[in-house]
Scaffold this motif. Structure first.
Motif, PDB file in Angstrom:
ATOM      1  N   THR A 182       0.878  -1.036   0.162  1.00  0.00           N
ATOM      2  CA  THR A 182      -0.027  -0.145   0.115  1.00  0.00           C
ATOM      3  C   THR A 182       0.788   1.301  -0.200  1.00  0.00           C
ATOM      4  N   THR A 183       1.976   1.245   0.783  1.00  0.00           N
ATOM      5  CA  THR A 183       2.882   2.481   0.811  1.00  0.00           C
ATOM      6  C   THR A 183       3.233   2.541  -0.760  1.00  0.00           C
ATOM      7  N   HIS A 184       3.611   1.441  -1.191  1.00  0.00           N
ATOM      8  CA  HIS A 184       4.140   1.627  -2.766  1.00  0.00           C
ATOM      9  C   HIS A 184       3.215   2.058  -3.553  1.00  0.00           C
ATOM     10  N   ILE A 185       2.254   1.766  -3.394  1.00  0.00           N
ATOM     11  CA  ILE A 185       1.033   2.473  -4.185  1.00  0.00           C
ATOM     12  C   ILE A 185       0.856   3.896  -4.081  1.00  0.00           C
ATOM     13  N   ASP A 186       0.793   4.095  -2.772  1.00  0.00           N
ATOM     14  CA  ASP A 186       0.828   5.654  -2.334  1.00  0.00           C
ATOM     15  C   ASP A 186       1.776   6.322  -2.933  1.00  0.00           C
ATOM     16  N   ILE A 187       3.124   5.856  -2.901  1.00  0.00           N
ATOM     17  CA  ILE A 187       4.383   6.526  -3.663  1.00  0.00           C
ATOM     18  C   ILE A 187       3.842   6.915  -5.204  1.00  0.00           C
ATOM     19  N   LEU A 188       3.517   5.669  -5.693  1.00  0.00           N
ATOM     20  CA  LEU A 188       3.235   5.895  -7.353  1.00  0.00           C
ATOM     21  C   LEU A 188       1.951   6.982  -7.567  1.00  0.00           C
ATOM     22  N   ASN A 189       1.157   7.340  -6.555  1.00  0.00           N
ATOM     23  CA  ASN A 189       0.178   8.146  -6.688  1.00  0.00           C
ATOM     24  C   ASN A 189       0.664   9.651  -6.060  1.00  0.00           C
ATOM     25  N   ASP A 190       1.918   9.791  -5.596  1.00  0.00           N
ATOM     26  CA  ASP A 190       2.164  11.216  -4.899  1.00  0.00           C
ATOM     27  C   ASP A 190       2.461  12.280  -5.996  1.00  0.00           C
TER      28      ASP A 190
ATOM     29  N   ARG B  70      12.101   4.097   4.762  1.00  0.00           N
ATOM     30  CA  ARG B  70      11.322   4.670   3.707  1.00  0.00           C
ATOM     31  C   ARG B  70      12.287   4.850   2.378  1.00  0.00           C
ATOM     32  N   ALA B  71      13.361   5.320   2.745  1.00  0.00           N
ATOM     33  CA  ALA B  71      14.346   5.253   1.381  1.00  0.00           C
ATOM     34  C   ALA B  71      14.206   3.855   0.653  1.00  0.00           C
ATOM     35  N   ALA B  72      14.358   2.976   1.376  1.00  0.00           N
ATOM     36  CA  ALA B  72      14.241   1.594   0.796  1.00  0.00           C
ATOM     37  C   ALA B  72      13.025   1.289  -0.063  1.00  0.00           C
ATOM     38  N   ASP B  73      12.016   1.822   0.633  1.00  0.00           N
ATOM     39  CA  ASP B  73      10.702   1.775  -0.161  1.00  0.00           C
ATOM     40  C   ASP B  73      10.742   2.537  -1.664  1.00  0.00           C
ATOM     41  N   TYR B  74      11.302   3.663  -1.559  1.00  0.00           N
ATOM     42  CA  TYR B  74      11.604   4.339  -2.761  1.00  0.00           C
ATOM     43  C   TYR B  74      12.416   3.727  -3.922  1.00  0.00           C
ATOM     44  N   GLN B  75      13.496   2.960  -3.365  1.00  0.00           N
ATOM     45  CA  GLN B  75      14.383   2.292  -4.351  1.00  0.00           C
ATOM     46  C   GLN B  75      13.458   1.162  -4.856  1.00  0.00           C
ATOM     47  N   ASP B  76      12.668   0.568  -4.142  1.00  0.00           N
ATOM     48  CA  ASP B  76      12.023  -0.788  -4.442  1.00  0.00           C
ATOM     49  C   ASP B  76      10.928  -0.186  -5.678  1.00  0.00           C
ATOM     50  N   VAL B  77      10.487   0.721  -5.302  1.00  0.00           N
ATOM     51  CA  VAL B  77       9.359   1.531  -6.394  1.00  0.00           C
ATOM     52  C   VAL B  77      10.195   1.902  -7.671  1.00  0.00           C
ATOM     53  N   GLU B  78      11.395   2.437  -7.613  1.00  0.00           N
ATOM     54  CA  GLU B  78      12.149   2.863  -8.568  1.00  0.00           C
ATOM     55  C   GLU B  78      12.440   1.852  -9.471  1.00  0.00           C
ATOM     56  N   HIS B  79      13.001   0.655  -8.963  1.00  0.00           N
ATOM     57  CA  HIS B  79      13.249  -0.503  -9.238  1.00  0.00           C
ATOM     58  C   HIS B  79      12.161  -1.245 -10.396  1.00  0.00           C
ATOM     59  N   ARG B  80      11.064  -1.138  -9.574  1.00  0.00           N
ATOM     60  CA  ARG B  80       9.712  -1.670 -10.529  1.00  0.00           C
ATOM     61  C   ARG B  80       9.434  -0.793 -11.607  1.00  0.00           C
ATOM     62  N   LEU B  81       9.594   0.472 -11.357  1.00  0.00           N
ATOM     63  CA  LEU B  81       9.207   1.291 -12.395  1.00  0.00           C
ATOM     64  C   LEU B  81      10.306   1.380 -13.740  1.00  0.00           C
ATOM     65  N   LEU B  82      11.465   1.209 -13.177  1.00  0.00           N
ATOM     66  CA  LEU B  82      12.560   1.076 -14.331  1.00  0.00           C
ATOM     67  C   LEU B  82      12.421  -0.209 -14.985  1.00  0.00           C
ATOM     68  N   SER B  83      12.001  -1.356 -14.417  1.00  0.00           N
ATOM     69  CA  SER B  83      11.940  -2.676 -15.290  1.00  0.00           C
ATOM     70  C   SER B  83      10.678  -2.443 -16.301  1.00  0.00           C
ATOM     71  N   LYS B  84       9.743  -1.598 -16.003  1.00  0.00           N
ATOM     72  CA  LYS B  84       8.772  -1.475 -16.661  1.00  0.00           C
ATOM     73  C   LYS B  84       9.239  -0.908 -17.926  1.00  0.00           C
ATOM     74  N   LEU B  85       9.802   0.399 -17.675  1.00  0.00           N
ATOM     75  CA  LEU B  85      10.139   1.381 -18.690  1.00  0.00           C
ATOM     76  C   LEU B  85      11.239   0.643 -19.669  1.00  0.00           C
ATOM     77  N   LEU B  86      12.189  -0.321 -18.867  1.00  0.00           N
ATOM     78  CA  LEU B  86      13.223  -1.076 -19.728  1.00  0.00           C
ATOM     79  C   LEU B  86      12.885  -2.162 -20.314  1.00  0.00           C
ATOM     80  N   GLY B  87      11.538  -2.571 -20.156  1.00  0.00           N
ATOM     81  CA  GLY B  87      10.806  -3.713 -20.622  1.00  0.00           C
ATOM     82  C   GLY B  87      11.456  -5.083 -20.202  1.00  0.00           C
TER      83      GLY B  87
END
Ligand code: PEP
Ligand code: MG
Length: 578
Positions: A74-82, A126-143
């Motif tokens: 849920t925190t990760h979804i909140d980050i993506l909605n920030d 909290r920093a680890a949460d941002y790193q996790d979401v960054e990784h997830r987003l980059l994986s999508k963008l890089l296919g």
């Protein structure tokens, strides 16, 4: 057979086959994009955001049974909605002409670095949460293929350089029971989830990459912080027996659930839970708590980017109060220092925040913020049994000032026509030596005491509770701390108010007989220590009361050590009587 040593992160035992998991590094091009590609990159960003949110929502709705996982997703979804974060990424694309990948990487890394530099484990998570979401987003963008664990199943023991919280959930779904990680702090979200999912974890294991090959037979003994490589028959037999014993203990714990928390001489000890997030309760509610003894509300503030409104807080408190009703829920008003709320309320830097504007001082310095919380708590009292307490109170003046604001809020809510319980008990934490020393006067004003031994030890012994280099001075059972506890108990008894212990001492079985012998009848503990504490209580008897009653606390640490680790040992080391 070889024995390799590391650090215990999450307890447990498992036997399986080694499997090295390499985290792919995500390659981001540095070159700028031509202006005509801005809208294409913005669209790419948008669809990556949408897909990530869909993935996370799917994870939340299918197969997630654990509340810690749920909370983190849920925190990760909140980050993506920030909106602020997204706006910054969009601006990096349209103004700085960065690709969507570079913009995501830059903005997320800057945000993670901000949290990483704050002096608090909570923010590092909290920093680890941002790193996790960054990784997830980059994986999508890089296919990239998201699941780097597709070859793993329950027979494997993955060996990783690091792990993200969402990856722990993925591994759990694949039936993984143990992991070996090069770097994983015990306070990280990934470690917390591993513990709650009962995945054994050992970190920083020396020579793991030189002594182990893919497919090597391993035993992970996280309790002892070690890994056995290619164990012999005798060792396999030994660990098979230990696994059997663990299963028997688990079954015994199940049976213990139905038993009363009563000592051999018939004294009923109240077992209350310490919780941080409302969701934590769900995981342990089946244990039949007598109430919530400490609801640490600061987490409601720390996990957010904006201040929570009265309504939002009211809903969070109401949910916990309703699910516990008619049992009491002790809500501690927020225990925050200026440094901890910097991202929400700018405050001057303090050279020694632990002795600065924290706890009730911070609340009294921000009366509007404090009143918002008090109003939310008072409104929640209409749904069950609420008790309120204040942290870091040093004397009666502190308490009365806080109580006056509480009374103002009650009056306001009354005239606004809200329902509430007009008999809410208002008490204080005893966690500063001066409060213990002034407990006679405090007991005349407070409805109850809750002793916070974590801070009481820190302030009595002048030792930073988080600092490794002075940890040998942090001795919760030091006679100086025990004398303050004793004095608090005497004064509470004199004025007939209840006392509980909510610091970590109450969760440590070796201290339980001592506390019970001193006259404590209410313990507020970590949810995962329920069975061990209950078993210890059930072992306590009349003789214990006599031993502790006759013990002179005006003595040396050596004598207290002897009392706890020798005389009282049979009470906490014995198996439960059921
Ligand atoms: C304590 O100090 O013992 C306590 C329970 O409060 P916290 O650990 O939240 O400071
Ligand atoms: Mg405290």
């Amino acid at each position: 057979m070889q024995e390799l040593f590391g650090l215990k992160v999450s307890a447990g035992l498992a036997v399986g086959l080694a499997y090295f998991v390499e985290n792919r590094s995500q390659k981001i091009g540095l070159e700028k994009i031509p202006e005509k590609e801005i809208s294409k990159e913005l669209k790419r960003l948008q669809s990556a955001l949408t897909e990530c949110k869909e993935d996370l929502t799917d994870l939340l709705t299918t197969g997630i049974t654990n509340e810690s996982e749920r909370e983190i997703l849920t925190t990760h979804i909140d980050i993506l909605n920030d909106p602020e974060l997204i706006k910054n990424i969009q601006e990096a694309i349209s103004h700085d002409l960065f690709s969507a990948t570079k913009a995501v990487q830059d903005i997320f890394r800057a945000t993670a670095a901000f949290f990483e530099n704050l002096d608090s484990d909570m923010f590092r998570q909290r920093a680890a949460d941002y790193q996790d979401v960054e990784h997830r987003l980059l994986s999508k963008l890089l296919g990239e293929e998201q699941d780097i664990f597709h070859e793993l199943d329950s027979q494997h023991i993955p060996i990783l350089t690091e792990i993200k919280p969402s990856q722990v959930s993925m591994l759990h779904r694949r039936g993984i029971r143990a992991m070996i990680i090069d770097s994983c702090s015990s306070n990280s979200h990934a470690a917390i989830i591993s513990r709650s999912l009962s995945i054994a974890v050992v970190s920083a294991v020396t020579n793991i990459r030189t002594s182990v090959k893919k497919g090597s037979n391993l035993i992970v003994d996280a309790d002892a912080g070690k890994v056995l490589v290619e164990p012999d028959e005798e060792m396999l037999e030994y660990y098979a027996q230990r696994l059997q014993v663990e299963e028997l203990i688990r079954q015994k714990h199940e049976r213990l659930k139905e038993t009363e928390c009563i000592s051999q001489d018939g004294i009923r000890i109240g077992l209350h839970a310490n919780i941080g997030l409302p969701e934590e309760l769900a995981n342990s509610q089946h244990l039949g708590w007598d109430g919530i003894g400490l609801f640490r509300t600061e987490y409601i503030y720390l996990s957010r980017n904006t201040l929570p409104s009265e309504e939002e807080q009211f809903e969070a408190y109401r949910d916990v109060v309703t699910s516990m009703a008619p049992k009491p829920v002790t809500i501690r008003t927020f225990d925050l220092g200026g440094d901890k709320l910097l991202h929400l309320i700018p405050s001057p830097q303090e050279s020694n925040p632990y002795l600065g504007n924290r706890g009730i001082r911070f609340s009294l310095a921000h009366p509007e913020l404090f009143k918002t919380q008090l109003r939310a708590i008072i409104r929640a009292s209409a749904f069950g049994k609420v008790r309120v307490m204040f942290p870091m109170v040093i004397d009666v003046m502190d308490f009365l000032e806080a109580r006056a604001l509480f009374n103002t809020c009650v009056d306001e809510l009354y005239s606004e026509g809200f329902d509430y319980d007009s008999a809410i008990a208002v008490g204080t934490m005893i966690e500063v030596p001066s409060a213990a020393l002034c407990s006679d006067a405090l007991a005349q004003e407070c409805d109850f005491f809750s002793i916070g031994t974590n801070d009481l030890a820190q302030y009595t012994l002048a030792v930073d509770r988080n600092a490794e280099n002075v940890s040998r001075y942090y001795i919760s059972h030091h006679p100086a701390v025990l004398k303050l506890i004793q004095l608090t108990l005497i004064n509470a008894d004199k004025h007939k108010i209840p006392v509980s212990i909510c610091g970590e001492m109450a969760s440590q079985p070796e201290y339980v007989p001592l506390l019970i012998g001193m006259g404590i009848t209410e313990l507020s503990i970590n949810v995962n220590t329920h069975f061990n504490v209950k078993t210890t209580v059930q072992n306590c008897d009349e003789k214990l009361h006599l031993i502790v009653k006759n013990f002179d606390f005006s003595t040396t640490l050596a004598q207290v050590d002897k009392l706890i680790y020798h005389t009282l040992k049979p009470y906490y080391s014995k198996q439960g009587r059921k």
